[in-house]
Design an enzyme around this catalytic site. Structure first.
Site, PDB file in Angstrom:
ATOM      1  N   LYS B  82      -0.511  -0.012   5.347  1.00 16.56           N
ATOM      2  CA  LYS B  82      -1.055   0.855   4.296  1.00 16.56           C
ATOM      3  C   LYS B  82      -1.978   1.909   4.906  1.00 16.56           C
ATOM      4  O   LYS B  82      -2.729   1.601   5.841  1.00 16.56           O
ATOM      5  CB  LYS B  82      -1.819  -0.031   3.301  1.00 16.56           C
ATOM      6  CG  LYS B  82      -2.273   0.649   2.035  1.00 16.56           C
ATOM      7  CD  LYS B  82      -2.989  -0.382   1.152  1.00 16.56           C
ATOM      8  CE  LYS B  82      -3.426   0.205  -0.173  1.00 16.56           C
ATOM      9  NZ  LYS B  82      -4.130  -0.795  -1.006  1.00 16.56           N
ATOM     10  N   SER B 156      -2.216  -0.973  -5.574  1.00 17.88           N
ATOM     11  CA  SER B 156      -2.288   0.269  -4.836  1.00 17.88           C
ATOM     12  C   SER B 156      -1.414   0.306  -3.581  1.00 17.88           C
ATOM     13  O   SER B 156      -1.109   1.381  -3.079  1.00 17.88           O
ATOM     14  CB  SER B 156      -3.746   0.526  -4.423  1.00 17.88           C
ATOM     15  OG  SER B 156      -4.232  -0.512  -3.586  1.00 17.88           O
ATOM     16  N   SER B 180      -3.579  -5.654  -5.623  1.00 14.26           N
ATOM     17  CA  SER B 180      -2.864  -4.537  -4.988  1.00 14.26           C
ATOM     18  C   SER B 180      -1.857  -4.941  -3.922  1.00 14.26           C
ATOM     19  O   SER B 180      -1.096  -4.099  -3.447  1.00 14.26           O
ATOM     20  CB  SER B 180      -3.865  -3.552  -4.379  1.00 14.26           C
ATOM     21  OG  SER B 180      -4.582  -2.888  -5.386  1.00 14.26           O
TER      22      SER B 180
END
Lengths: 64, 471
Positions: B82, B156, B180
């Site tokens: 990420k 996310s 997330s």
């Protein structure tokens, strides 16, 4: 608790250095009132005696 | 082996062939880069693809392995990460234009550990802005769900969910503040683990919430999830919140035997009005499968869980705004609008609301941990619905709609982060419209092995993990 008005939100923003204007103002007011109410309505018995513990720290001096 | 088939292999399979020198890490990386070239223009799973660096690292891995230097099952495996933490020399945006020129000169500890284990950073994955809220306009492309491009992959850690699901990489790292990792795993039909707070270093993480952020793996199988966790977990002197507890060899504990494991299925979540019937049915069926393979599943009520979203939200919102204070006061117009609304609201939450939420959190934590006196793991759906359609209109609506979201959907993702427990999302079905459904297993803090064992045994007994999106 009475809901905050957009005027209140402008003042609260000003107090922390944020200028909040339309079209953001109305939505910020709605969301802020929701967050405050959501917490306000949860009142389990004994809450006033609870000490917050935001994060569990690792034990000092132990390997496990 | 045909190079085009390599992206469809798991880490366990790839590492077997790499170790035997039947396949070169260079071929593995090239095969994944080819697939990214073919598909990522529609998925937008990656913000940055580290093409040259990945190939260079693959050549080094090939050379080392040919000389007999084999570092273990991650050696030569390309992985996504990420875009929320430092990678030396690689653009690190956190999904925001505010950081569109930020190139760290140091690796975050998780990147360092992956490289130490021989892993290869394939690219930085797409995400909601600063890992908060519901981004509508993504500056680096709207991430899409491989199972249906009109639907979101979740957030996310959006790209860390869609990339492994679309076979663009075998696994990726995500970050979970309030669901997330687990949300994207559930929406994309893969496995996602939120480790315990303190299990994985956050040094180099661009934080969302100091008290809830955790970095963890997303992969297509539980075993691959365990292998990546082994590589990144452990004490880090640079992160005072990491524990010195030894890191088990999780992957060696996945023997398929869950005889006698006590699993409590939370009725308050199974009866929640926001839960879609087909998700309820899929998780009920999964509970039956778990019983058939030896677990003792029983119903348990914990009514306080319905408050999880209301308690967690003001905490991570206040902490998130505090992290962004400089940008928020100096350049608020540079945030995507939904994010600016979220941060403005977060900045104004009264101190007494935040403090009361912290007290409620402690009550929640103590109450939830008592469940583990009777159960080894807790079970309920990861999300109340399959993946939602991509947001077409901005904003958050009225006070009533926000309250409904806090009392409904947000309750599902917010228990483990209030408690500090590990939580594993495992695929357990599909909706009629062929969108994945996930179940969530929550374990005692620092006992990831229990939920990994249960998830692995379930996976062995079912075929959900073998299904592929039609791209």
């Amino acid at each position: 608790m009475t809901d905050l008005s957009p005027k209140d939100v402008i003042a609260m923003g000003k107090a922390v250095g944020l200028e909040i204007k339309e079209p953001d103002l109305s939505e910020v007011t709605e969301v802020l009132n929701a967050i405050i109410e959501a917490v306000d309505e949860i009142n389990p018995p004994g809450l006033e005696n609870v000490e917050p513990l935001p994060i569990i720290l690792p034990p000092v001096g132990k390997e496990e | 082996m045909n190079k085009g088939d390599l992206p469809f292999l798991s880490i366990s399979e790839l590492s077997y062939y790499i170790y035997k020198k039947d396949v070169s890490p260079v071929e593995v990386v090239e095969a994944h880069l080819d697939r990214i070239d073919k598909l990522d223009s529609k998925l937008h799973a990656f913000i940055t693809v580290c093409r040259e660096d990945a190939l260079k690292a693959a050549r080094k891995a090939e050379e080392d392995i040919s000389r007999g230097i084999y570092k273990g099952p991650i050696h030569g495996i390309p992985l996504g990460a990420k875009d929320q933490w430092w990678a030396k020399g690689v653009l690190t945006t956190c999904g925001s234009t505010i950081l569109n020129n930020f190139v760290p000169n140091e690796d975050a500890t998780v990147i360092d550990k992956l490289k130490e284990a021989g892993g290869i950073l394939l690219g930085k994955t797409n995400m909601t802005e600063f890992a908060m809220g519901y981004t509508q306009h993504y500056p680096y492309g709207t991430p899409r769900n491989p199972w249906n491009l009109d639907h979101m992959p979740g957030g996310s850690s959006a790209g860390s969910g869609s990339a492994p699901a679309a076979f663009l990489c075998p696994a990726a790292l995500g970050e979970d503040t309030a669901g997330s990792i687990r949300g994207p795993a559930s929406y994309c039909g893969i496995v996602g683990l939120r480790p315990s707070v303190g299990r994985v270093s956050r040094y180099g993480l661009i934080g969302s919430s100091y008290s809830m952020d955790v970095i963890g793996p997303l992969a297509r199988t539980v075993k691959d999830t365990a292998l990546v966790l082994e590589a990144i977990a452990g004490h880090d002197p640079k992160d005072k919140y990491t524990w010195k507890a030894p890191v088990p060899t999780y992957s060696s504990m996945l023997d398929g035997n869950i005889n006698g494991q006590r699993i409590g299925i939370i009725t308050d979540m199974m009866d929640a009005p926001s839960l879609e019937p087909e998700v309820r049915a899929a998780v009920r069926t999964a509970a039956t499968v778990l019983e058939e393979i030896g677990a003792k599943v029983s119903e348990v009520s914990f009514p306080f869980i319905s408050n999880a979203g209301s308690i967690a939200s003001p905490i991570y919102m206040v902490e998130g705004a505090a992290n962004q204070w400089d940008n928020l006061t100096k350049r608020p117009d540079e945030y995507e609008r939904n994010m600016r609304l979220t941060y403005f609201t977060s900045a104004l939450i009264p101190a007494q609301t935040y403090y009361k939420a912290q007290r409620l959190r402690e009550l929640f934590r103590v109450g939830f941990l008592k469940l583990f006196e009777k159960y080894d793991a807790i079970l309920y759906p990861t999300q109340p619905t399959p993946a939602m359609k991509i947001i077409e209109t901005g904003g958050f609506g009225t006070k009533d709609s926000v309250l409904a979201d806090l009392r409904g959907r947000r309750a599902f993702g917010n228990a483990a982060n209030l408690v500090g427990s590990p939580s594993l999302s495992v695929p357990c079905g599909f909706s009629k419209s062929m969108l994945p459904i996930g179940m969530q297993l929550i374990g005692k803090p620092m006992e990831e092995e229990t939920i990994l064992k249960i998830g692995h045994a379930y996976e062995k007994a079912t075929e959900w993990h073998t299904m592929r999106p039609n791209l």
